[in-house]
Motif scaffolding. Sequence first.
Motif, PDB file in Angstrom:
ATOM      1  N   GLU A  27     -67.795 118.909  45.117  1.00 26.59           N
ATOM      2  CA  GLU A  27     -66.623 118.018  45.155  1.00 26.59           C
ATOM      3  C   GLU A  27     -66.630 118.060  46.532  1.00 26.59           C
ATOM      4  N   VAL A  28     -66.540 119.238  47.511  1.00 27.86           N
ATOM      5  CA  VAL A  28     -66.066 119.822  48.411  1.00 27.86           C
ATOM      6  C   VAL A  28     -66.763 119.808  49.629  1.00 27.86           C
ATOM      7  N   ARG A  29     -68.228 118.864  49.726  1.00 29.89           N
ATOM      8  CA  ARG A  29     -69.460 118.585  50.636  1.00 29.89           C
ATOM      9  C   ARG A  29     -69.092 117.235  50.256  1.00 29.89           C
ATOM     10  N   LEU A  30     -68.578 116.887  49.068  1.00 33.83           N
ATOM     11  CA  LEU A  30     -68.309 115.067  49.154  1.00 33.83           C
ATOM     12  C   LEU A  30     -67.987 114.756  49.903  1.00 33.83           C
ATOM     13  N   VAL A  31     -66.480 115.160  49.561  1.00 38.33           N
ATOM     14  CA  VAL A  31     -64.914 114.394  49.985  1.00 38.33           C
ATOM     15  C   VAL A  31     -65.350 114.260  51.665  1.00 38.33           C
ATOM     16  N   GLU A  32     -65.910 115.937  51.762  1.00 37.80           N
ATOM     17  CA  GLU A  32     -66.134 116.134  54.162  1.00 37.80           C
ATOM     18  C   GLU A  32     -67.162 115.032  54.589  1.00 37.80           C
ATOM     19  N   TRP A  33     -68.254 114.606  53.720  1.00 38.11           N
ATOM     20  CA  TRP A  33     -69.732 113.738  54.019  1.00 38.11           C
ATOM     21  C   TRP A  33     -68.691 112.186  53.778  1.00 38.11           C
ATOM     22  N   ILE A  34     -67.901 111.545  52.900  1.00 36.87           N
ATOM     23  CA  ILE A  34     -67.252 110.302  53.096  1.00 36.87           C
ATOM     24  C   ILE A  34     -66.343 110.287  53.993  1.00 36.87           C
ATOM     25  N   VAL A  35     -65.809 111.344  54.552  1.00 39.32           N
ATOM     26  CA  VAL A  35     -64.902 111.039  55.676  1.00 39.32           C
ATOM     27  C   VAL A  35     -65.589 111.570  57.154  1.00 39.32           C
ATOM     28  N   THR A  36     -66.201 111.697  57.245  1.00 38.97           N
ATOM     29  CA  THR A  36     -67.328 112.139  58.009  1.00 38.97           C
ATOM     30  C   THR A  36     -67.825 110.359  57.817  1.00 38.97           C
ATOM     31  N   GLN A  37     -68.291 109.131  57.538  1.00 40.53           N
ATOM     32  CA  GLN A  37     -68.579 108.254  57.181  1.00 40.53           C
ATOM     33  C   GLN A  37     -68.100 107.178  57.055  1.00 40.53           C
ATOM     34  N   CYS A  38     -66.379 107.720  56.621  1.00 38.40           N
ATOM     35  CA  CYS A  38     -65.597 106.717  57.009  1.00 38.40           C
ATOM     36  C   CYS A  38     -64.714 106.746  57.741  1.00 38.40           C
ATOM     37  N   GLY A  39     -64.467 107.909  57.861  1.00 40.36           N
ATOM     38  CA  GLY A  39     -63.178 108.404  59.094  1.00 40.36           C
ATOM     39  C   GLY A  39     -62.323 108.829  58.289  1.00 40.36           C
ATOM     40  N   SER A  40     -61.650 109.684  59.503  1.00 35.50           N
ATOM     41  CA  SER A  40     -59.997 110.052  58.591  1.00 35.50           C
ATOM     42  C   SER A  40     -59.139 109.597  58.206  1.00 35.50           C
ATOM     43  N   GLY A  41     -59.629 108.126  58.367  1.00 39.44           N
ATOM     44  CA  GLY A  41     -58.098 106.882  57.828  1.00 39.44           C
ATOM     45  C   GLY A  41     -58.698 107.380  56.760  1.00 39.44           C
ATOM     46  N   VAL A  42     -59.640 107.538  55.298  1.00 38.76           N
ATOM     47  CA  VAL A  42     -59.388 107.815  54.555  1.00 38.76           C
ATOM     48  C   VAL A  42     -58.586 108.280  53.695  1.00 38.76           C
ATOM     49  N   GLY A  43     -58.193 109.389  54.409  1.00 39.17           N
ATOM     50  CA  GLY A  43     -57.850 111.007  53.917  1.00 39.17           C
ATOM     51  C   GLY A  43     -58.345 111.588  52.861  1.00 39.17           C
ATOM     52  N   LYS A  44     -57.902 112.580  52.191  1.00 37.15           N
ATOM     53  CA  LYS A  44     -58.370 113.063  51.663  1.00 37.15           C
ATOM     54  C   LYS A  44     -57.707 113.673  50.106  1.00 37.15           C
ATOM     55  N   PRO A  45     -59.080 113.322  49.000  1.00 35.82           N
ATOM     56  CA  PRO A  45     -58.646 113.087  46.919  1.00 35.82           C
ATOM     57  C   PRO A  45     -57.760 114.665  46.804  1.00 35.82           C
ATOM     58  N   GLU A  46     -56.835 114.475  46.214  1.00 41.96           N
ATOM     59  CA  GLU A  46     -56.040 116.619  45.077  1.00 41.96           C
ATOM     60  C   GLU A  46     -57.419 117.139  44.730  1.00 41.96           C
ATOM     61  N   ALA A  47     -56.933 118.373  44.952  1.00 40.24           N
ATOM     62  CA  ALA A  47     -58.266 119.295  44.463  1.00 40.24           C
ATOM     63  C   ALA A  47     -58.549 118.803  42.930  1.00 40.24           C
ATOM     64  N   GLY A  48     -59.533 118.826  42.544  1.00 41.88           N
ATOM     65  CA  GLY A  48     -59.908 119.337  41.440  1.00 41.88           C
ATOM     66  C   GLY A  48     -60.536 117.699  40.872  1.00 41.88           C
ATOM     67  N   LYS A  49     -61.282 117.558  39.630  1.00 47.33           N
ATOM     68  CA  LYS A  49     -62.195 116.438  38.814  1.00 47.33           C
ATOM     69  C   LYS A  49     -61.554 115.072  38.998  1.00 47.33           C
ATOM     70  N   LEU A  50     -60.247 115.395  38.321  1.00 49.77           N
ATOM     71  CA  LEU A  50     -58.943 113.809  38.233  1.00 49.77           C
ATOM     72  C   LEU A  50     -58.346 113.061  39.568  1.00 49.77           C
ATOM     73  N   GLY A  51     -58.630 114.106  40.442  1.00 55.53           N
ATOM     74  CA  GLY A  51     -58.002 114.020  41.730  1.00 55.53           C
ATOM     75  C   GLY A  51     -59.123 113.087  42.237  1.00 55.53           C
TER      76      GLY A  51
END
Length: 67
Positions: A27-51
């Motif tokens: 999950e952490v790796r995927l969030v980092e990848w998505i933020v890298t691809q989309c830019g920091s404007g997408v924010g980050k989710p709450e930690a955990g599966k549901l977030g």
Amino acid sequence: MANKGPSYGMSRQVQDKIEQKYDPELEVRLVEWIVTQCGSGVGKPEAGKLGFQTWLRDGCVSQAYVV
């Protein structure tokens, strides 16, 4: 769906198996990848599966990528 309560028996076993496969490190790796691809404007989710699932499901990540 509003009346859905806790699962029992076979349903519970299946749900437990699904939850055991969830990888928080991935999950952490995927969030980092998505933020890298989309830019920091997408924010980050709450930690955990549901977030993480909510973050992806609401369309903000996809919408930010298209813009």
